[in-house]
Enzyme design. Structure first.
Site, short mmCIF file in Angstrom:
data_model
loop_
_atom_site.label_atom_id
_atom_site.label_comp_id
_atom_site.label_asym_id
_atom_site.label_seq_id
_atom_site.Cartn_x
_atom_site.Cartn_y
_atom_site.Cartn_z
N GLU A 39 0.85 -1.19 0.00
CA GLU A 39 0.00 0.00 0.00
C GLU A 39 0.88 1.23 0.00
O GLU A 39 1.74 1.38 0.88
CB GLU A 39 -0.93 0.05 1.22
CG GLU A 39 -1.90 1.23 1.10
CD GLU A 39 -2.70 1.57 2.34
OE1 GLU A 39 -3.60 2.40 2.24
OE2 GLU A 39 -2.40 1.04 3.41
N ASP A 114 -3.14 12.10 -2.50
CA ASP A 114 -3.32 13.56 -2.55
C ASP A 114 -3.58 13.99 -3.99
O ASP A 114 -2.84 13.61 -4.90
CB ASP A 114 -2.06 14.26 -2.02
CG ASP A 114 -1.82 13.95 -0.55
OD1 ASP A 114 -2.78 13.98 0.22
OD2 ASP A 114 -0.66 13.66 -0.18
N ASP A 150 -11.87 10.49 -3.42
CA ASP A 150 -13.10 11.29 -3.32
C ASP A 150 -13.13 12.36 -4.41
O ASP A 150 -14.08 13.15 -4.45
CB ASP A 150 -13.16 11.99 -1.95
CG ASP A 150 -11.98 12.91 -1.74
OD1 ASP A 150 -10.83 12.45 -1.91
OD2 ASP A 150 -12.20 14.10 -1.41
N PHE A 189 -9.21 7.91 5.63
CA PHE A 189 -9.85 8.91 4.78
C PHE A 189 -11.19 8.43 4.25
O PHE A 189 -12.09 9.23 4.06
CB PHE A 189 -8.91 9.34 3.64
CG PHE A 189 -8.02 10.48 4.04
CD1 PHE A 189 -6.95 10.28 4.91
CD2 PHE A 189 -8.27 11.76 3.59
CE1 PHE A 189 -6.14 11.33 5.31
CE2 PHE A 189 -7.46 12.83 3.97
CZ PHE A 189 -6.40 12.62 4.84
N GLU A 190 -11.33 7.13 4.02
CA GLU A 190 -12.64 6.62 3.60
C GLU A 190 -13.66 6.89 4.70
O GLU A 190 -14.77 7.35 4.44
CB GLU A 190 -12.58 5.13 3.27
CG GLU A 190 -13.74 4.71 2.38
CD GLU A 190 -14.51 3.50 2.84
OE1 GLU A 190 -14.58 3.22 4.06
OE2 GLU A 190 -15.07 2.82 1.97
C1 LIG Z 1 -4.87 11.84 1.72
S1 LIG Z 1 -3.77 10.84 2.61
C2 LIG Z 1 -4.51 9.21 2.51
C3 LIG Z 1 -3.99 8.28 3.56
C4 LIG Z 1 -4.59 6.88 3.53
N1 LIG Z 1 -4.33 6.21 2.27
C5 LIG Z 1 -6.07 6.92 3.78
O1 LIG Z 1 -6.84 6.72 2.83
O2 LIG Z 1 -6.46 7.17 4.93
C6 LIG Z 1 -2.42 10.66 1.47
C7 LIG Z 1 -1.21 10.05 2.15
O3 LIG Z 1 -0.20 9.82 1.17
C8 LIG Z 1 1.05 10.18 1.75
N2 LIG Z 1 1.97 10.45 0.64
C9 LIG Z 1 1.96 11.50 -0.19
N3 LIG Z 1 2.97 11.43 -1.08
C10 LIG Z 1 3.65 10.29 -0.78
C11 LIG Z 1 4.80 9.67 -1.32
N4 LIG Z 1 5.46 10.22 -2.35
N5 LIG Z 1 5.23 8.52 -0.77
C12 LIG Z 1 4.57 7.97 0.28
N6 LIG Z 1 3.48 8.53 0.84
C13 LIG Z 1 3.02 9.66 0.32
C14 LIG Z 1 0.73 11.37 2.60
O4 LIG Z 1 1.72 11.64 3.56
C15 LIG Z 1 -0.60 10.94 3.22
O5 LIG Z 1 -0.42 10.21 4.39
#
Ligand SMILES: C[S@@+](CC[C@H](N)C(=O)[O-])C[C@H]1O[C@@H](n2cnc3c(N)ncnc32)[C@H](O)[C@@H]1O
Length: 229
Positions: A39, A114, A150, A189-190
């Site tokens: 993941e 993101d 989303d 986040f879901e």
């Molecule tokens: C919007 S959050 C979603 C977290 C999780 N997947 C969820 O659905 O609850 C996006 C996550 O991706 C991580 N992220 C962003 N860019 C990343 C990268 N290049 N490598 C690893 N993680 C990354 C962020 O730090 C954040 O924790």
């Protein structure tokens, strides 16, 4: 005051791959030959924990770039005694491009990446052409690529990109499950977005490269759906 989370020994759950510019064997952290599911952007690790409990015969590697979230994910797995979970605090793009060996993953999960709204920042998006090229290299025939967001516009981009890779076959939609408790969600986040009533867009694909012998679908792994919910 010291935060208890900061002092807990998570060394058994946190992975340090060392230099990210060398090949990284994604099976090494587990010390066994079980199928590995990766993941990327695992955040606080709710998916890892729930999936690891559901599929004890699989290993789950989470990659999260923010150390405090990576540690939260490792801490969650440690508290649950999930020996089939590891978390790497690293840039997922390096893990994807350097991950080895080919055809070693049973699944690649990317949930609520993101969206990087500004056009000039789109190149920072995790779900892009590079991810699909890495997925084609790392997924075993019959493996799963699963995503959710989303952001409908980002979802359209994701689907459009996958459509240009003929080896990914969309899996039929499944209705989203009705949560039985506050941790019974796909990811943090879901949960947040469902509780806010936002639509969620999901897709899941089976990797079927030409000329490969593909194992029958693993029902436990083919869980995501295509379309808004
Ligand atoms: C919007 S959050 C979603 C977290 C999780 N997947 C969820 O659905 O609850 C996006 C996550 O991706 C991580 N992220 C962003 N860019 C990343 C990268 N290049 N490598 C690893 N993680 C990354 C962020 O730090 C954040 O924790």
């Amino acid at each position: 005051m010291t935060n208890a989370r900061d002092v807990s020994d998570l060394s058994a759950y946190m992975v340090d791959f060392g230099p990210l510019n060398v090949p990284l064997d994604l099976r090494t952290p587990f010390g066994n030959e079980r199928p590995v599911e990766l993941e990327i952007g695992c955040g606080k690790g709710l998916f890892l924990a729930n999936a690891a409990r559901l599929r004890p015969g699989h290993n789950f590697l989470g990659v999260e770039v923010m150390r405090k979230y990576a540690r939260r994910a490792a801490d969650r797995a440690a508290k649950l005694g999930l020996e089939n979970v590891r978390v790497a605090c690293a840039d997922a793009r390096a893990i994807l491009s350097r991950g080895e060996p080919a055809s070693s993953l049973a699944a690649l999960h990317i949930y609520f990446p993101d969206p990087w709204w500004k056009r000039k920042h789109h190149k920072r998006r995790l779900f892009d052409e590079r991810l699909l090229i890495a997925a084609e290299r790392l997924l075993a025939p019959g493996g799963t690529l699963a995503c959710a967001t989303d952001v409908e516009a980002y979802f359209a981009v994701m689907r459009g990109l996958v459509a240009t890779h003929a080896a990914f076959r969309a899996l039929p939609p499944e209705p989203p499950k009705t949560p039985e408790h506050e941790l019974d969600y796909l990811t943090n986040f879901e949960r947040k977005y469902r509780l806010e009533g936002r639509p969620i867009w999901r897709a899941s694909y089976r990797f079927e490269p030409p000329n490969a012998v593909v194992a029958p679908p693993d029902a436990a792994c083919s869980h995501a759906i295509e379309g808004g919910s």
